[in-house]
Design a protein around this motif. Structure first.
Motif, PDB file in Angstrom:
ATOM      1  N   GLN A  60      70.328 -10.069 -54.296  1.00 16.04           N
ATOM      2  CA  GLN A  60      71.456  -9.247 -54.713  1.00 16.04           C
ATOM      3  C   GLN A  60      71.792  -8.125 -53.727  1.00 16.04           C
ATOM      4  N   GLU A  66      75.543  -7.666 -51.973  1.00 21.78           N
ATOM      5  CA  GLU A  66      76.364  -6.468 -52.050  1.00 21.78           C
ATOM      6  C   GLU A  66      76.663  -5.908 -50.664  1.00 21.78           C
ATOM      7  N   SER A 100      81.478  -5.704 -57.953  1.00 22.39           N
ATOM      8  CA  SER A 100      81.051  -5.239 -56.634  1.00 22.39           C
ATOM      9  C   SER A 100      81.906  -4.097 -56.102  1.00 22.39           C
ATOM     10  N   ILE A 111      76.091  -0.630 -57.892  1.00 23.89           N
ATOM     11  CA  ILE A 111      76.847  -1.777 -58.384  1.00 23.89           C
ATOM     12  C   ILE A 111      76.052  -2.567 -59.407  1.00 23.89           C
TER      13      ILE A 111
END
Length: 531
Positions: free
Chosen positions: A56, A60, A301, A515
């Protein structure tokens, strides 16, 4: 042959041999994929696998750094990695045969595994990487063998009975012959690989293009239309338009290549915890009647002050009407939507069945059929939820289920299963890094609180008192609004901050949040230089 005594030219030519073998690998795979399984391109399959498994934080970082070009950057990165690996394989094949072929075989196995595990894979999906591996390995062996004959220090084919001068002349003649043979086979193999590979990929893109089909598609007239009220949009330089043009609308999804879905063959299946399995064609869906809806979409995002948010007028059919046809069972609380490429999203059932929420199957966007990259022919649009749990593009299935029973694509990757949008505000103008002249300067931007609406927007300059900005008339509670404040700007550098209050009287939180797992938060502050 010892690598420690390899001359520089041997390193270079063997690396080139590996590149030719690798290009042949990919060209053959693309050609076979064109014939039997267009989604089985090894590069695309490996790229999609990387998209699926990337952690993740890296995901991002890619979105924040490259925006909508993140997939292009990924493909370029894969291309560079393939080129480096192929060059190394060529050197290995020259130095320690058959290590180069073994490296190609390992690459083929990995590509095959990535291909056959993709959504929609068929029994023929393994053919492109398998054939590519065989062709690439054969070309690699042929080119490297010719190179070895050219560069080998021992010429066994030189006549032993001749004198030293004759031996030397014969060896030079043979070396020249082998050198020409190496360049000839390299040129033929390399040029063939480029022509076949590029041609196959271009033909695949051309023949699968839905541009003509989309242009010829005529959508029915809406039963109801969106009315933009007086005072809904301000004319201020640098301020985002009220309706985001299709070409400027953000795109974030997991599709490495845009799926090609023909409306004539598209099907929507509703199953799971329902009374009756329902299957609809495109004509069935739009035959239920379409209406216009103005809805702002936001990506999870989106950083504070970011641009991964857009507003459009959508043409579509209420999802609740389709679910009503199937008959939802008591106890269900989630709908797992699935894209044609296998992506899934978990949407709270209540958000799709609430009569007060305009959750739709969208078929049009800003007066035209959906753009292909935005989900043509059908996508979901659900007010008040981040896109990753609601806005499934190229949607083909809804499974009525529970959060306890099923999870969607992003849930095991560190994101919340349910993700209502956090209301927010941003400054569009003036921007950090773009000086403005002293005098009257409009500070302007956007604010959104989907399903609730914005009551007011406030601006603070240099940590001073909060001043109320002028807010545009909203189209509805599901869309963003514009705002502005006239500022008498004095020379120097100044901090400008913004915050919003929603229609329920709640103040936008100042607390910063990342996020993940369910969206960023915080007040945006920009540094403005006044000249």
């Amino acid at each position: 042959m010892s690598s420690t005594r390899m001359p520089l030219r041997a390193w270079l030519w063997s690396a080139l041999s590996g590149l030719i073998g690798g290009a042949s690998f990919l060209a053959a795979a693309e050609l076979v994929a064109l014939a039997v399984a267009r989604q089985a391109s090894p590069v695309l399959a490996v790229g999609s696998f990387i998209v699926d498994v990337v952690p993740q934080p890296l995901k991002e970082f890619a979105i924040a750094t490259f925006g909508e070009y993140d997939k292009i950057v990924l493909l370029i990165g894969i291309g560079v990695a393939v080129a480096v690996a192929a060059a190394i394989s060529g050197v290995l094949q020259y130095v320690r045969p058959p290590l180069g072929v073994v490296a190609f075989a390992i690459a083929g196995i990995l590509a095959t595994a990535a291909t056959v595990t993709r959504a929609g894979a068929t029994v023929l999906s393994a053919l492109p990487p398998v054939v590519g591996t065989l062709v690439g390995s054969i070309v690699l062996m042929l080119v490297v063998n010719r190179l070895r004959r050219w560069l080998s220090p021992r010429r066994k084919d030189a006549p032993d009975t001749a004198g030293a001068e004759a031996k030397t002349g014969a060896a030079q003649d043979v070396a020249a012959l082998d050198r020409r043979g190496f360049f000839r086979i390299s040129a033929i193999a390399g040029a063939s690989a480029v022509v076949v590979g590029v041609g196959a990929r271009a033909l695949s893109a051309a023949t699968s293009s839905l541009g003509a089909i989309r242009e010829e598609l005529t959508l029915p007239a809406p039963r109801t239309t969106v009315t933009v009220p007086e005072g809904a949009e301000f004319d201020i330089d640098g301020l985002s338009p009220l309706i985001t043009p299709n070409a400027d609308f953000y795109r974030v999804d997991t599709a490495l290549t845009v799926p090609s879905v023909d409306p004539s063959t598209w099907r929507l299946v509703i199953d799971g915890m329902v009374d009756e399995r329902v299957e609809l064609t495109f004509d069935d869906l739009i035959g239920m009647g379409v209406d216009e809806y103005a809805v702002t979409l936001t990506c999870v995002s989106n950083e504070v002050g970011g641009g991964l948010v857009g507003n459009a007028v959508w043409l579509g059919v209420p999802i609740r009407d389709v679910l009503a046809r199937a008959g939802v069972h008591d106890g269900a609380d989630m709908v797992l939507s699935r894209s044609v490429d296998g992506y899934t999203a978990s949407t709270p059932l209540a958000s799709l069945t609430d009569d007060g929420l305009d959750a739709i199957f969208a078929v049009g966007m800003n007066g035209e059929p959906l753009p292909v990259e935005h989900g043509f022919p059908v996508r979901m649009v659900v007010p008040g939820l981040y896109g990753y749990v609601s806005a499934t593009k190229w949607v083909t299935e809804l499974k009525v289920t529970t959060f306890a029973e099923d999870e969607a694509y992003w849930t095991p990757r560190g994101y919340s299963a349910e993700a209502p949008i956090k209301f927010s505000s941003r400054i569009d103008t003036p921007r950090t890094g773009t000086p403005v002249s002293a005098g009257t300067v409009p500070i302007a931007g956007m604010a959104w609180a989907q399903t609730v609406g914005i009551e007011r927007v406030e601006v603070s300059i240099d940590d001073g008192d909060w001043q109320q900005a002028t807010v545009s008339t909203p189209i509805n509670d599901d869309t963003w609004v514009q705002w502005y404040l006239e500022w008498e700007a004095e020379p120097g550098t100044h901090y400008v901050a913004v915050r919003a209050v929603n229609a329920d009287g709640e103040l936008q939180t100042e607390e910063r949040a990342p996020i993940a797992p369910n969206g960023s938060s915080g007040w945006q502050r920009v540094l403005v230089t006044v000249q």
